[in-house]
Scaffold this active site. Structure first.
Site, PDB file in Angstrom:
ATOM      1  N   CYS A  80     -11.639 -10.622   3.168  1.00 43.46           N
ATOM      2  CA  CYS A  80     -10.519  -9.650   2.947  1.00 43.46           C
ATOM      3  C   CYS A  80      -9.193 -10.019   3.723  1.00 43.46           C
ATOM      4  O   CYS A  80      -9.176 -10.319   4.693  1.00 43.46           O
ATOM      5  CB  CYS A  80     -10.582  -8.362   3.169  1.00 43.46           C
ATOM      6  SG  CYS A  80      -9.399  -6.915   2.685  1.00 43.46           S
ATOM      7  N   ASN A 154      -7.804   0.735   0.420  1.00 43.99           N
ATOM      8  CA  ASN A 154      -6.328   0.503   0.922  1.00 43.99           C
ATOM      9  C   ASN A 154      -6.098  -0.716   0.241  1.00 43.99           C
ATOM     10  O   ASN A 154      -4.986  -1.435   0.798  1.00 43.99           O
ATOM     11  CB  ASN A 154      -6.360   0.226   2.608  1.00 43.99           C
ATOM     12  CG  ASN A 154      -7.375  -0.740   2.950  1.00 43.99           C
ATOM     13  OD1 ASN A 154      -8.224  -1.290   2.114  1.00 43.99           O
ATOM     14  ND2 ASN A 154      -7.397  -1.047   3.993  1.00 43.99           N
ATOM     15  N   HIS A 155      -6.651  -1.342  -0.600  1.00 38.56           N
ATOM     16  CA  HIS A 155      -6.126  -2.413  -1.406  1.00 38.56           C
ATOM     17  C   HIS A 155      -4.999  -2.288  -2.125  1.00 38.56           C
ATOM     18  O   HIS A 155      -5.017  -1.141  -2.680  1.00 38.56           O
ATOM     19  CB  HIS A 155      -7.220  -3.336  -2.172  1.00 38.56           C
ATOM     20  CG  HIS A 155      -8.191  -3.779  -1.162  1.00 38.56           C
ATOM     21  ND1 HIS A 155      -9.430  -4.132  -1.789  1.00 38.56           N
ATOM     22  CD2 HIS A 155      -8.477  -3.884   0.029  1.00 38.56           C
ATOM     23  CE1 HIS A 155     -10.338  -4.668  -0.936  1.00 38.56           C
ATOM     24  NE2 HIS A 155      -9.692  -4.554   0.111  1.00 38.56           N
ATOM     25  N   HIS A 173      -3.230  -7.302  -1.076  1.00 40.04           N
ATOM     26  CA  HIS A 173      -4.367  -7.195   0.023  1.00 40.04           C
ATOM     27  C   HIS A 173      -5.386  -6.883  -0.911  1.00 40.04           C
ATOM     28  O   HIS A 173      -5.399  -5.799  -1.732  1.00 40.04           O
ATOM     29  CB  HIS A 173      -3.753  -5.909   0.747  1.00 40.04           C
ATOM     30  CG  HIS A 173      -4.940  -5.537   1.882  1.00 40.04           C
ATOM     31  ND1 HIS A 173      -5.035  -4.202   2.203  1.00 40.04           N
ATOM     32  CD2 HIS A 173      -6.272  -6.115   2.355  1.00 40.04           C
ATOM     33  CE1 HIS A 173      -6.234  -4.033   3.046  1.00 40.04           C
ATOM     34  NE2 HIS A 173      -6.730  -5.321   3.128  1.00 40.04           N
ATOM     35  N   HIS A 255      -8.721 -11.637   7.124  1.00 44.12           N
ATOM     36  CA  HIS A 255      -8.816 -10.704   8.540  1.00 44.12           C
ATOM     37  C   HIS A 255     -10.329 -10.347   8.764  1.00 44.12           C
ATOM     38  O   HIS A 255     -10.598  -9.396   9.609  1.00 44.12           O
ATOM     39  CB  HIS A 255      -7.789  -9.632   8.726  1.00 44.12           C
ATOM     40  CG  HIS A 255      -7.373  -8.648   7.603  1.00 44.12           C
ATOM     41  ND1 HIS A 255      -6.342  -8.870   6.787  1.00 44.12           N
ATOM     42  CD2 HIS A 255      -8.485  -7.991   6.724  1.00 44.12           C
ATOM     43  CE1 HIS A 255      -6.608  -7.935   5.871  1.00 44.12           C
ATOM     44  NE2 HIS A 255      -7.630  -7.406   5.789  1.00 44.12           N
ATOM     45  N   ASN A 256     -11.258 -10.527   7.711  1.00 42.45           N
ATOM     46  CA  ASN A 256     -12.748 -10.160   8.008  1.00 42.45           C
ATOM     47  C   ASN A 256     -13.234 -11.400   7.872  1.00 42.45           C
ATOM     48  O   ASN A 256     -13.820 -11.981   6.783  1.00 42.45           O
ATOM     49  CB  ASN A 256     -13.119  -9.509   6.713  1.00 42.45           C
ATOM     50  CG  ASN A 256     -12.392  -7.904   7.139  1.00 42.45           C
ATOM     51  OD1 ASN A 256     -11.950  -7.712   8.104  1.00 42.45           O
ATOM     52  ND2 ASN A 256     -12.652  -7.096   6.274  1.00 42.45           N
ATOM     53  N   MET A 290       0.888   2.589   2.635  1.00 49.02           N
ATOM     54  CA  MET A 290       1.644   2.569   1.395  1.00 49.02           C
ATOM     55  C   MET A 290       3.055   3.504   1.614  1.00 49.02           C
ATOM     56  O   MET A 290       3.172   4.587   1.990  1.00 49.02           O
ATOM     57  CB  MET A 290       0.869   3.785   0.378  1.00 49.02           C
ATOM     58  CG  MET A 290       1.304   3.801  -0.990  1.00 49.02           C
ATOM     59  SD  MET A 290       0.207   4.704  -1.938  1.00 49.02           S
ATOM     60  CE  MET A 290       1.001   4.625  -3.388  1.00 49.02           C
ATOM     61  N   HIS A 311      -4.186  -6.182  11.787  1.00 50.29           N
ATOM     62  CA  HIS A 311      -4.231  -6.624  10.373  1.00 50.29           C
ATOM     63  C   HIS A 311      -3.455  -5.612   9.384  1.00 50.29           C
ATOM     64  O   HIS A 311      -3.349  -5.972   7.991  1.00 50.29           O
ATOM     65  CB  HIS A 311      -5.676  -6.711   9.624  1.00 50.29           C
ATOM     66  CG  HIS A 311      -6.302  -5.357   9.155  1.00 50.29           C
ATOM     67  ND1 HIS A 311      -6.288  -4.214  10.036  1.00 50.29           N
ATOM     68  CD2 HIS A 311      -6.857  -5.025   8.288  1.00 50.29           C
ATOM     69  CE1 HIS A 311      -6.894  -3.329   9.494  1.00 50.29           C
ATOM     70  NE2 HIS A 311      -7.151  -3.717   8.382  1.00 50.29           N
ATOM     71  N   LYS A 383      -1.905   0.519  -7.079  1.00 48.62           N
ATOM     72  CA  LYS A 383      -3.315   0.720  -6.328  1.00 48.62           C
ATOM     73  C   LYS A 383      -4.233   1.411  -7.310  1.00 48.62           C
ATOM     74  O   LYS A 383      -3.882   1.871  -8.331  1.00 48.62           O
ATOM     75  CB  LYS A 383      -2.982   1.699  -5.150  1.00 48.62           C
ATOM     76  CG  LYS A 383      -2.138   1.046  -3.964  1.00 48.62           C
ATOM     77  CD  LYS A 383      -2.037   2.033  -2.958  1.00 48.62           C
ATOM     78  CE  LYS A 383      -3.296   2.348  -2.310  1.00 48.62           C
ATOM     79  NZ  LYS A 383      -3.865   1.476  -1.404  1.00 48.62           N
TER      80      LYS A 383
END
Length: 385
Positions: A80, A154-155, A173, A255-256, A290, A311, A383
């Site tokens: 991610c 949260n994408h 994201h 970041h994962n 957001m 991140h 989103k």
């Protein structure tokens, strides 16, 4: 013959830990961090300013080991991350209610939230297969259907304005979708050892090597996924508004992950869960919540942070708490300056800025870790729910 990590690496003291946070974290976060530094083979722990509680290991943490691999310290959405692309136009070109509605409507077709009816070719340029048949089956079926899709939570996909020169940028994201989750779930289930309740793999074992190969492929999938979504945005802006992208502006980071890196004179397995690499002068991306600012940064290569940064903003409320405390009206007021889909406002309350930490405070807490290159403010946010 497989050697036990416990017999090979012993430690009499918990691993050293450094925190870049403002206020003292909640007790449940502190307890999770204390467990983390006592994990078998833990060498060093770094805590980012966006740290918050999550299953297994907190989001916003970095763990270094010599040989132990902890899938929970990477998380389910392997790979991610964030990608950004600049455009040769001012953001004001698309900043009107009519254009905002048209872009959001077109994005629902070009960038589905969940999956495509007609799967895309994988285009991974990697002929290796995943280590287990059912995982490779997931890649070929679900992975193809979800390639180029955003996902929920949260994408996001956002059009942004550079606060310095007014230029237009896109930021996305997203991660490896269900593929990464399937990989993570499998190795957590089959891990032969545990430390403080967390499944553990030996990097020198067949299982450990298989996990490292599979997460590498999941990261490649996630990178391609973000690239395809930005390609779709570039097509939309070119076809509808005559706006061209600036290919040289493209930047991406995830970041994962777990990677073998050189720190303090030795090679270590560095697990990042909700933490971005920030080696000296390395470009990075740190989004806000957001409706709030996002940042393009350069890493400072801070040794004790294991060359990492936050991140994003990090949650201040759980999703359940946000849904109970934030009304639809509050959400609308907090995002009134951004083009969003009004039909989603009630369902997106858990993603309201109030549910996250203040991104500007987060950035102030990590001035040792990164330097800001560019600040961007949102113009339009797309989103899922």
């Amino acid at each position: 013959m497989k050697l036990s990590i416990e017999k090979t690496y012993t430690q009499s003291e918990p691993a050293p830990i450094r925190r870049w946070v403002g206020a003292t974290p909640p007790d449940n976060v502190l307890a999770s961090l204390e467990r983390m530094r006592r994990l078998r083979d833990a060498v060093r722990v770094a805590v980012m300013p966006d740290v918050h509680l999550a299953k297994g290991v907190c989001v916003g943490t970095v763990l270094a080991t010599r040989r132990a691999i902890y899938p929970s310290a990477v998380g389910g959405d392997i790979g991610c991350g964030i990608a950004a692309l600049g455009f040769d136009a001012p953001a004001s070109v698309i900043d009107s209610p009519v254009k905002g509605r048209a872009i959001l409507k077109t994005l629902t077709r070009l960038v589905p939230i969940s999956r495509y009816a007609k799967p895309l070719p994988l285009q991974l340029n990697d002929r290796r297969r995943l280590s287990l048949g059912r995982l490779d089956h997931a890649l070929q079926r679900t992975g193809r259907a979800q390639l180029g899709t955003l996902g929920g939570g949260n994408h996001f996909l956002e059009l942004q304005r550079d606060t310095a020169d007014g230029s237009l940028w896109a930021m996305v994201h997203s991660g490896s979708r269900r593929l990464g989750q399937a990989i993570s779930r499998h190795y957590i289930e089959v891990a032969p050892e545990r430390s403080h309740g967390l499944p553990l793999l030996d990097a020198d074992s067949d299982l450990g090597r298989a996990y490292l190969r599979d997460q590498h492929l999941a990261r490649a999938y996630a990178r391609l996924n973000r690239r395809l979504m930005l390609d779709a945005v570039a097509w939309l802006l070119r076809e509808y508004f005559g706006i061209a992208p600036r290919p040289a502006s493209f930047v991406q980071c995830d970041h994962n992950h777990v990677r073998r890196e050189l720190h303090f004179g030795e090679y270590l397995y560095v697990h990042r869960k909700g933490a971005a690499p920030a080696f000296a002068n390395q470009p990075g991306l740190i989004p806000g919540s957001m409706g709030t600012a996002s940042y393009h940064v350069l890493g400072r290569g801070h040794r004790e942070a294991l060359c990492s940064s936050s991140h994003g903003a990090g949650r201040a409320m759980s999703r359940t708490e946000a849904r109970s405390r934030i009304s639809t009206g509050q959400f609308k007021r907090q995002t009134r300056h951004v083009h969003t889909n009004p039909n989603q406002h009630a369902r997106l309350r858990e993603e309201a800025p109030q549910a996250y930490k203040d991104i500007r405070q987060v950035m102030r807490h990590q001035t040792e870790l990164v330097k800001i290159r560019r600040e961007l403010e949102p113009v339009l946010t797309y989103k899922g729910c």
